[in-house]
Design an enzyme around this catalytic site. Structure first.
Site, PDB file in Angstrom:
ATOM      1  N   HIS A  17       0.806  -1.201  -0.045  1.00 42.58           N
ATOM      2  CA  HIS A  17      -0.357   0.156   0.297  1.00 42.58           C
ATOM      3  C   HIS A  17       0.587   1.572  -0.192  1.00 42.58           C
ATOM      4  O   HIS A  17       1.986   1.457   0.509  1.00 42.58           O
ATOM      5  CB  HIS A  17      -0.759   0.257   1.201  1.00 42.58           C
ATOM      6  CG  HIS A  17      -1.766   0.886   1.394  1.00 42.58           C
ATOM      7  ND1 HIS A  17      -1.841   2.426   1.477  1.00 42.58           N
ATOM      8  CD2 HIS A  17      -3.279   0.963   0.419  1.00 42.58           C
ATOM      9  CE1 HIS A  17      -2.981   3.039   1.415  1.00 42.58           C
ATOM     10  NE2 HIS A  17      -4.173   1.942   1.001  1.00 42.58           N
ATOM     11  N   GLU A  37      -7.314  -5.887  -0.389  1.00 36.11           N
ATOM     12  CA  GLU A  37      -8.409  -6.293  -0.913  1.00 36.11           C
ATOM     13  C   GLU A  37      -8.073  -8.008  -0.950  1.00 36.11           C
ATOM     14  O   GLU A  37      -8.977  -8.618  -1.438  1.00 36.11           O
ATOM     15  CB  GLU A  37      -7.840  -5.293  -2.626  1.00 36.11           C
ATOM     16  CG  GLU A  37      -7.636  -4.564  -3.108  1.00 36.11           C
ATOM     17  CD  GLU A  37      -9.238  -3.266  -3.366  1.00 36.11           C
ATOM     18  OE1 GLU A  37      -9.907  -5.077  -2.971  1.00 36.11           O
ATOM     19  OE2 GLU A  37      -9.010  -3.378  -4.131  1.00 36.11           O
TER      20      GLU A  37
HETATM   21  N1  ACO Z   1       4.447  -7.163  -4.651  1.00 38.57           N
HETATM   22  C1  ACO Z   1       5.196  -7.707  -4.420  1.00 38.57           C
HETATM   23  N2  ACO Z   1       5.881  -6.263  -4.425  1.00 38.57           N
HETATM   24  C2  ACO Z   1       5.983  -5.135  -3.951  1.00 38.57           C
HETATM   25  C3  ACO Z   1       4.284  -5.103  -3.952  1.00 38.57           C
HETATM   26  C4  ACO Z   1       3.622  -6.548  -3.992  1.00 38.57           C
HETATM   27  N3  ACO Z   1       2.482  -6.634  -4.267  1.00 38.57           N
HETATM   28  N4  ACO Z   1       3.691  -3.928  -3.597  1.00 38.57           N
HETATM   29  C5  ACO Z   1       5.019  -3.422  -3.889  1.00 38.57           C
HETATM   30  N5  ACO Z   1       5.694  -4.209  -3.899  1.00 38.57           N
HETATM   31  C6  ACO Z   1       7.268  -3.299  -4.395  1.00 38.57           C
HETATM   32  C7  ACO Z   1       8.141  -3.305  -6.014  1.00 38.57           C
HETATM   33  O1  ACO Z   1       7.873  -3.646  -6.657  1.00 38.57           O
HETATM   34  C8  ACO Z   1       8.704  -2.663  -4.881  1.00 38.57           C
HETATM   35  O2  ACO Z   1       9.746  -2.659  -5.356  1.00 38.57           O
HETATM   36  P1  ACO Z   1      11.236  -1.799  -5.689  1.00 38.57           P
HETATM   37  O3  ACO Z   1      11.294  -0.753  -5.298  1.00 38.57           O
HETATM   38  O4  ACO Z   1      12.439  -2.735  -5.783  1.00 38.57           O
HETATM   39  O5  ACO Z   1      10.867  -1.586  -7.554  1.00 38.57           O
HETATM   40  C9  ACO Z   1       8.542  -1.619  -4.212  1.00 38.57           C
HETATM   41  O6  ACO Z   1       7.926  -2.607  -3.761  1.00 38.57           O
HETATM   42  C10 ACO Z   1       7.265  -0.338  -4.274  1.00 38.57           C
HETATM   43  O7  ACO Z   1       6.554  -0.336  -4.744  1.00 38.57           O
HETATM   44  P2  ACO Z   1       5.559   0.522  -5.682  1.00 38.57           P
HETATM   45  O8  ACO Z   1       5.167   0.160  -6.800  1.00 38.57           O
HETATM   46  O9  ACO Z   1       6.935   1.970  -5.704  1.00 38.57           O
HETATM   47  O10 ACO Z   1       4.848   1.139  -4.239  1.00 38.57           O
HETATM   48  P3  ACO Z   1       3.894   2.050  -4.186  1.00 38.57           P
HETATM   49  O11 ACO Z   1       3.396   2.504  -3.038  1.00 38.57           O
HETATM   50  O12 ACO Z   1       3.378   2.884  -5.666  1.00 38.57           O
HETATM   51  O13 ACO Z   1       2.020   0.587  -4.716  1.00 38.57           O
HETATM   52  C11 ACO Z   1       0.702  -1.122  -4.548  1.00 38.57           C
HETATM   53  C12 ACO Z   1       1.272   0.796  -3.569  1.00 38.57           C
HETATM   54  C13 ACO Z   1       0.506  -0.206  -6.497  1.00 38.57           C
HETATM   55  C14 ACO Z   1      -0.680  -0.355  -4.381  1.00 38.57           C
HETATM   56  C15 ACO Z   1       1.706  -1.819  -4.799  1.00 38.57           C
HETATM   57  O14 ACO Z   1       1.935  -1.734  -3.092  1.00 38.57           O
HETATM   58  C16 ACO Z   1       0.644  -3.244  -5.310  1.00 38.57           C
HETATM   59  O15 ACO Z   1       0.708  -2.590  -6.567  1.00 38.57           O
HETATM   60  N6  ACO Z   1       0.402  -4.089  -4.957  1.00 38.57           N
HETATM   61  C17 ACO Z   1      -0.683  -5.220  -5.578  1.00 38.57           C
HETATM   62  C18 ACO Z   1      -1.855  -4.744  -6.167  1.00 38.57           C
HETATM   63  C19 ACO Z   1      -2.750  -4.183  -5.166  1.00 38.57           C
HETATM   64  O16 ACO Z   1      -2.793  -5.036  -4.235  1.00 38.57           O
HETATM   65  N7  ACO Z   1      -3.900  -3.330  -5.238  1.00 38.57           N
HETATM   66  C20 ACO Z   1      -4.815  -3.133  -4.677  1.00 38.57           C
HETATM   67  C21 ACO Z   1      -4.420  -1.852  -3.240  1.00 38.57           C
HETATM   68  S1  ACO Z   1      -5.334  -1.231  -1.986  1.00 38.57           S
HETATM   69  C22 ACO Z   1      -6.518  -0.008  -2.978  1.00 38.57           C
HETATM   70  O17 ACO Z   1      -6.068   0.439  -3.611  1.00 38.57           O
HETATM   71  C23 ACO Z   1      -8.223   0.150  -2.718  1.00 38.57           C
END
Ligand code: ACO
Length: 363
Positions: free
Chosen positions: A246, A305
């Site tokens: 998140h 989720e």
């Molecule tokens: N699985 C694997 N790796 C992840 C995940 C995940 N679920 N979430 C973040 N990371 C990693 C990224 O790959 C990144 O790694 P890196 O720095 O080595 O490249 C690091 O963690 C940071 O990720 P960001 O994308 O910068 O984090 P951001 O704050 O933008 O992402 C998000 C938040 C989009 C929710 C992300 O955690 C994600 O994609 N989760 C999976 C999708 C999901 O569950 N979405 C629902 C969110 S809740 C809602 O919106 C209602």
């Protein structure tokens, strides 16, 4: 030198009285109430009243019957649009909402809350070759959503579980879809436009589109023993684990526990396969352990989720509709934010920094 903030992380772009997301404490506050004091205790109609209080002149205190009447009004707009029901669920609901007029009054606002509920139920029935079921305005919103979807009354426990879900997702600070809704509201385009913007942003798999893929993940894993190898392979492919991570929470998303409680309370009333909750718990434990190993610098925790998927599956909603279900709850929040933006906010118009070629450098 660039001062652009990637993904606007940490940027405060609005002041709001609606909700506070405390990412370090894992706490969600909605107009002065902790989520735990609302989810499973308040009905969705009451939380909508709470969110909208002061944002509409002459808004009735009790929204249950006006929201029921709004379902009836919206249902009438289904006539003449049967083809739209055949489109993918979010596209169908979006296209049907786009046929509503634009405006800013509370009558329309209630129709925009009713719309995802009435239209999603009609989509589910269209998939089964069945005609839409007309709303019963005397029922609570959650009970009527289940009834319109199934064509038969749901149990009190199922209605309570859906109510808990709608309340849990009703508002959540300046998430991507709410921001989109506020930007559109700031142009004075109207509430229908703001809700359509919110729904369009919600649809993406990084935001409200995640719970459908959570079901694919659980089905793909199948047994608790298969969780670690399956999840390792997914990360090796570069996939993200849906239902984890998140932007704001660095600890467990409080909504995950509210929804897990609602799933557990359904017990024998669940439409999910036996052992589904235990499988989800095993997948959650494995995913958190692997994410800790692979991303030690970033605290990646369970988000809303994972247990959204479990709860909606337990209520027999098809995964295709999960994003529409989210919109059923979040529409209240989008509308509250749109009205708040309109009341006090200026046009949202940030700057970009041009990094393309200049005329004298272009080929
Ligand atoms: N699985 C694997 N790796 C992840 C995940 C995940 N679920 N979430 C973040 N990371 C990693 C990224 O790959 C990144 O790694 P890196 O720095 O080595 O490249 C690091 O963690 C940071 O990720 P960001 O994308 O910068 O984090 P951001 O704050 O933008 O992402 C998000 C938040 C989009 C929710 C992300 O955690 C994600 O994609 N989760 C999976 C999708 C999901 O569950 N979405 C629902 C969110 S809740 C809602 O919106 C209602």
């Amino acid at each position: 030198m660039s001062n652009a903030v990637d993904g606007l992380e940490g940027v405060v772009a609005a002041e709001t009285v609606l909700s506070e997301v405390d990412g370090d404490a894992g706490r969600l506050l909605i107009r002065g109430h902790d989520l735990d004091a609302l989810a499973g205790r308040w009905r969705f109609e009451s939380v909508t009243s709470l969110l909208w209080d002061g944002f509409f002149p002459s808004l009735p205190t009790d929204l249950a019957r006006p929201l029921g009447d709004a379902r009836v009004a919206v249902f009438q707009s289904l006539a003449g649009a049967p083809d739209l029901l055949q489109r993918p669920a979010v596209e169908a609901v979006r296209a049907l909402i786009a046929r509503l007029p634009d405006g800013d009054d509370w009558d329309l606002a209630l129709q925009l809350v009713a719309a995802p509920a009435v239209f999603t139920a009609a989509v589910v029935r269209a998939r089964a070759g069945e005609a839409p079921v007309a709303p019963d305005p005397t029922l609570g919103h959650a009970a009527d959503i289940l009834r319109m979807t199934r064509g038969a009354a749901a149990s009190a426990a199922e209605s309570a579980a859906l109510d808990a879900y709608l309340v849990t997702v009703a508002d959540h600070g300046l998430n991507a879809s709410t921001f989109a809704a506020r930007v559109v509201a700031s142009t004075r385009a109207g509430l229908t436009s703001a809700v359509l913007a919110g729904l369009s942003a919600l649809k993406g798999p990084l935001h409200g589109g995640a719970p459908g893929p959570v079901i694919d993940m659980l089905d793909g894993i199948g047994t608790p023993e298969n969780a670690r190898p399956w999840l390792e392979a997914a990360l090796d492919r570069g996939d993200r684990l849906m239902g984890f991570g998140h932007r704001v929470y660095r600890v467990r998303d409080p909504r995950a526990d509210a929804l897990k409680r609602a799933v557990a309370a359904l017990g024998a009333g669940s439409a999910a396969a036996p052992g589904r909750l235990a499988l989800a718990e095993a997948v959650e434990a494995a995913a958190l352990a692997i994410l800790r190993e692979r991303k030690p610098g970033r605290s990646l925790q369970t988000n809303v989720e994972l247990y959204t998927a479990l709860l909606l599956e337990a209520l027999a909603f098809p995964p295709e509709t999960f994003t529409c279900m989210f919109a059923m709850g979040r529409a209240s929040g989008w509308i509250a934010h749109a009205r708040e933006q309109l009341a006090g906010g200026r046009l949202v118009r940030p700057q970009s920094r041009y990094v393309g070629p200049r005329p004298h450098l272009a080929a």
